[in-house]
Design an enzyme around this catalytic site. Structure first.
Site, PDB file in Angstrom:
ATOM      1  CG  ASP A 481      -1.929   1.025   1.348  1.00 17.93           C
ATOM      2  OD1 ASP A 481      -2.298   1.581   0.290  1.00 17.93           O
ATOM      3  OD2 ASP A 481      -2.406   1.308   2.461  1.00 17.93           O
ATOM      4  CD  GLU A 484      -0.211   5.433  -3.817  1.00 21.82           C
ATOM      5  OE1 GLU A 484       0.307   5.688  -2.706  1.00 21.82           O
ATOM      6  OE2 GLU A 484      -0.934   4.454  -4.016  1.00 21.82           O
ATOM      7  CG  ASP A 557      -8.222   4.744   0.574  1.00 24.49           C
ATOM      8  OD1 ASP A 557      -8.131   3.501   0.669  1.00 24.49           O
ATOM      9  OD2 ASP A 557      -7.404   5.531   1.069  1.00 24.49           O
TER      10      ASP A 557
HETATM   11  O1  MIG Z   1      -4.438   6.152   4.235  1.00 29.21           O
HETATM   12  O2  MIG Z   1      -3.389   0.874   5.744  1.00 29.21           O
HETATM   13  O3  MIG Z   1      -6.001   2.231   0.561  1.00 29.21           O
HETATM   14  O4  MIG Z   1      -6.889   0.006   1.955  1.00 29.21           O
HETATM   15  O5  MIG Z   1      -6.698   0.057   4.759  1.00 29.21           O
HETATM   16  C1  MIG Z   1      -4.883   4.924   4.672  1.00 29.21           C
HETATM   17  C2  MIG Z   1      -4.558   1.592   5.973  1.00 29.21           C
HETATM   18  C3  MIG Z   1      -3.815   3.868   4.437  1.00 29.21           C
HETATM   19  C4  MIG Z   1      -4.944   3.052   2.523  1.00 29.21           C
HETATM   20  C5  MIG Z   1      -5.432   1.855   1.793  1.00 29.21           C
HETATM   21  C6  MIG Z   1      -6.421   1.133   2.645  1.00 29.21           C
HETATM   22  C7  MIG Z   1      -5.771   0.714   3.942  1.00 29.21           C
HETATM   23  C8  MIG Z   1      -5.256   1.951   4.671  1.00 29.21           C
HETATM   24  N1  MIG Z   1      -4.339   2.701   3.800  1.00 29.21           N
END
Ligand code: MIG
Length: 666
Positions: A481, A484, A557
């Site tokens: 995650d 980017e 999200d």
């Molecule tokens: O800004 O890890 O898209 O699926 O649960 C939140 C916490 C950070 C974003 C991901 C989301 C995940 C969350 N992450």
């Protein structure tokens, strides 16, 4: 902003066609700009399977410009073009099978690609070829040049406004060490008015005309609760545009990993209809034409024209260049249960038992960032997860799996081995002054691994070895995650463009590749820990062309609202058309609380989508499938069971995606 000062019209580029050279690999010649007199080298080649490639770079560069590595599976096999006409004003190249002709016009420089005499696509026909050559920084310039600049204060000011060497963005300063380096070009698609692709946007399948608004942007960003029908780029980018008309589908693959904008303008143009009778000679008919303008902040122009002619041919051609979908392990096609967060071992066991109690099949339970010791990835919160191996043995007995999150930011903490090792080895991205770039993310102050460096990727892959990653077993898989990369308080919530990577490349060059590389390294780690025997499963949020080789992606999200369920379908189709078959959206919607009917409907849709995972935000109420009354539990159970009934069919579709580049979701 600088490119947009150039409007459609006659191009100032002219080709020197008497300097043409022809080899087995390509046709080369030079072009020059009437004002700046800088020579550019043009390379055209035909690639086996109805693909043409056009490259434009500086003929004599101050220093090498960035050329995207690692995205193409191999250097494409070229075929020898032949010259079928050549004089000072025109050069006509024929493809091996003579179905295609490339007509190069010298002044103004234009290239038209024809199929059996009919124009399909032309380049620079609206004169928007744009190429900023590298220049010495103003401080290094000869005094004479300085004087010229100083002579006109207002022009100097204007230059600064245009952000040539540095640019302010909010409270950020972007220092451009190598100065302006933007590139761009226009493509006219003859007879086309349906264009698709260039994910990721919260957009309908059919792309819109952008002539009276923002261009589609390809710049990977973490946008929480992204708006629908926005042209801004989210999380991932695949610079592939598809165009379709009766009897032909074509693709334009613009291989560039810097921030990119795509302007689309569709219109009808008059075409004279050839006619036998004199009375009818004046006849015209309206035919559609789509102009597509690509603009990138840096790099070179390297574009692949995928000539189809069918849509499935285009999918194959793109896969020939960037690879096919990795074959997923069967379990990963089942249903996944995720939440931010399943709190501790007891919670995991209770949710797991809930599926058995309610007789709902599922294969994978997920752990989000809270499972770690204070967001130090590859560790466990020792109070909540006292015996992760035992927990996994419990799941293993039921043939279930665990997925844990592993983000790219590393807590800046000298007692954290991963951090101290990476720091000692110089594995972090640097800031423009050569210090480790520090940004804020979940763990607080963090550094970012430089996945563009192959040595870093190897070291990172090794972190997944069972003996290194304590508490991991072979039923544990991975979720990347925030890649980017997401940087809290960063410009647009990401890394500054003047940060510095491996081989001294600025972040601006590689931005859209960052997540691609993290997933590549993670998948490699999972393969290696199994001594090459098992297929990995890695989900990534950020992606680029070729990410399909490393696993799955999801759309990030989204919100627990009907409109987001609706838009998830074209978003996933678009990602699929761009080569990434293994994709899904958070079932139920990540942010907020879905009304029960929305949740039910989302399960019913998600059951037929390639990646099927229920997920919810920390602030959302619990929403395991059995929490909404017996009737809703029953309908959700049926939807998930339907998925399992179709599993062999889906597995076969993935095999077709893996071997023949046929998208799973159609
Ligand atoms: O800004 O890890 O898209 O699926 O649960 C939140 C916490 C950070 C974003 C991901 C989301 C995940 C969350 N992450």
């Amino acid at each position: 902003r600088r490119q947009k000062l150039l409007h459609p019209g006659k191009s100032l580029y002219q080709a020197f066609l008497d300097s043409v050279t022809l080899s087995d690999e390509n046709v080369k010649f030079q072009i020059i700009h009437a004002d700046n007199k800088v020579l550019l080298q043009v390379e055209i080649c035909e690639i086996e399977g109805n693909i043409f490639r056009l490259k434009i770079d500086e003929a004599a560069c101050l220093k090498a410009r960035y050329k995207v590595p690692d995205v193409l599976v191999q250097e494409p096999t070229t075929q020898r073009l032949s010259i079928s006409q050549k004089d000072a004003g025109i050069l006509v190249l024929s493809s091996v099978n003579e179905d295609y002709k490339l007509q190069v016009t010298a002044n103004p420089f234009q290239v038209e690609l024809q199929s059996q005499g009919e124009a399909v696509l032309s380049m620079n026909s609206t004169g928007l070829l744009y190429f900023e050559h590298l220049q010495p920084p103003p401080s290094d310039r000869k005094p004479a040049a300085e004087k010229e600049e100083a002579a006109s204060d207002s022009s100097k000011e204007k230059q600064e406004d245009l952000g040539l060497w540095q640019e302010k963005f909010g409270r950020f300063l972007d220092v451009k060490a190598h100065g302006p380096s933007s590139v761009g070009m226009d493509f006219s698609l003859h007879g086309f008015d349906h264009v698709y692709g260039i994910p990721q946007h919260t957009e309908t399948l059919l792309l819109k005309n952008t002539s009276d608004g923002d261009a589609y942007r390809l710049y990977n960003l973490d946008i929480f609760g992204h708006k629908i029908h926005d042209k801004i780029g989210i999380y991932g980018s695949v610079p592939l545009l598809l165009a379709h008309k009766p009897n032909r589908t074509s693709g334009i693959f613009w291989l560039n990993s810097s921030e990119t904008l795509v302007d689309i303008s569709t219109k009808a143009v008059a075409e004279h209809v050839a006619s036998g009778s004199a009375a009818e000679t004046a006849k015209q008919r309206a035919v559609p034409l789509t102009d597509v303008r690509w603009m990138s902040e840096s790099g070179i122009i390297d574009v692949f024209l995928l000539m189809g002619p069918t849509a499935f041919d285009v999918f194959k051609q793109f896969a020939q260049l960037t690879g096919t979908q990795a074959m997923p392990p069967l379990f990963s096609l089942g249903y996944h249960q995720c939440r931010w967060n399943y709190e501790d071992e007891q919670d995991v066991k209770a949710v797991d038992a809930g599926f058995d109690e309610h007789d709902i099949p599922y294969d994978v339970i997920w752990l989000d960032i809270e499972h770690t010791d204070d967001k130090r990835y590859f560790t466990w919160d020792k109070k909540k997860f006292q015996n992760p191996r035992k927990m996994q043995e419990h799941l293993r007995k039921k043939k279930r799996k665990l997925v844990v999150i592993v983000d790219p930011h590393i807590k800046a903490d000298p007692t954290y081995t991963l951090y101290s090792q990476a720091k000692d080895k110089g594995y972090f991205v640097k800031d423009r002054n050569g210090q480790d770039y520090e940004g804020i993310c979940w763990p607080g102050s963090s550094c970012y691994l430089d996945f563009t460096n192959p040595e870093v990727r190897k070291w990172y892959a090794d972190q997944f070895a069972f003996k290194t990653y304590k508490g991991s077993t072979n039923i544990l898989f991975v979720w990347n995650d925030m890649n980017e990369p997401s940087v809290f308080k960063g410009a647009e919530l990401t890394m500054q463009k003047d940060a510095v990577h491996y081989n001294n490349w600025e972040h601006r060059e590689v931005h859209n590749l960052y997540g691609f590389y993290q997933q590549m390294a993670t998948a490699e780690g999972l393969i290696r820990r199994s001594l090459g025997k098992e297929r990995p499963f890695v989900l990534t949020r950020s992606f680029f062309a070729g990410s399909q080789r490393y696993g799955a992606v999801w759309t990030g999200d989204n919100m627990a609202e009907w409109d987001y369920l609706k838009i998830s379908i074209p978003m996933l189709l678009t990602i699929s058309m761009a080569g990434i078959s293994f994709c899904g959206a958070d079932v139920g919607g990540f942010i907020g609380d879905p009304e029960p009917e929305l949740l039910v409907r989302w399960y019913q849709a998600g059951a037929y989508q390639p990646f099927f995972r229920g997920h919810s935000n920390m602030e959302s109420k619990r929403r395991e499938p059995w929490l909404f009354g017996e009737k809703n539990t029953q309908i959700i159970r049926e939807a998930i069971r339907e998925r399992y009934v179709l599993l062999p069919y889906l597995y076969t579709l993935f095999y077709r995606a893996h071997t023949a580049a046929e998208p799973v979701m159609r």
